[in-house]
Design an enzyme around this catalytic site. Structure first.
Site, PDB file in Angstrom:
ATOM      1  N   CYS A  41       0.836  -1.208   0.000  1.00  0.00           N
ATOM      2  CA  CYS A  41       0.000   0.000   0.000  1.00  0.00           C
ATOM      3  C   CYS A  41       0.873   1.261   0.000  1.00  0.00           C
ATOM      4  CB  CYS A  41      -0.898  -0.059   1.236  1.00  0.00           C
ATOM      5  SG  CYS A  41      -1.718   1.465   1.674  1.00  0.00           S
ATOM      6  N   CYS A  44       0.160   3.824   2.667  1.00  0.00           N
ATOM      7  CA  CYS A  44       0.623   3.333   3.971  1.00  0.00           C
ATOM      8  C   CYS A  44       2.102   3.665   4.173  1.00  0.00           C
ATOM      9  CB  CYS A  44       0.444   1.818   4.074  1.00  0.00           C
ATOM     10  SG  CYS A  44      -1.242   1.241   3.944  1.00  0.00           S
TER      11      CYS A  44
END
Length: 126
Positions: A41, A44
């Site tokens: 991600c 993230c």
């Protein structure tokens, strides 16, 4: 997943088996932010340095628990997470706020102060 060691004493990894102790019970002592993230991600990965910076500035007033969602899908399902990263703030075992997506450190500071203003003010008076 390889558990990455964190250079900060205020940041630690959590799994399904340690979640109750390291998040819910720990949040009775001090607020705990939980970062639900994934290695694949991009938002993230971009959020991580800002979270680290803000948590270190708070010098242990707030802890940061990191949950890698691919290895802990039941936790992600329990909190009905639909996107990553999702960050949830716990105080005394209860969720008091959440956001998702990557944010700048100044936004994170303001968000934490908005949710923990009285707690942080009292801590600075001690």
């Amino acid at each position: 997943m390889s558990q990455k060691k964190h250079n900060s004493p205020f940041i630690y990894d959590v799994t399904e088996s340690t979640y109750e102790e390291k998040v819910l019970k720990a949040s009775h002592q001090q607020p705990v932010l939980v970062d639900f993230w994934a290695e694949w991600c991009a938002p993230c990965i971009s959020l991580a340095p800002a979270l680290k910076r803000v948590i270190e500035e708070l010098q242990g007033l707030v802890m940061l628990a990191k949950v890698e969602v691919d290895d802990n899908m039941r936790l992600a399902g329990h909190y009905r997470l639909r996107g990553f990263p999702t960050v949830i703030l716990f105080v005394e075992g209860n969720e008091i706020g959440r956001f998702h997506g990557s944010r700048a450190s100044h936004w994170l500071r303001e968000w934490i102060e908005e949710h923990l203003g009285d707690y942080l003010a009292a801590a600075h008076q001690d």
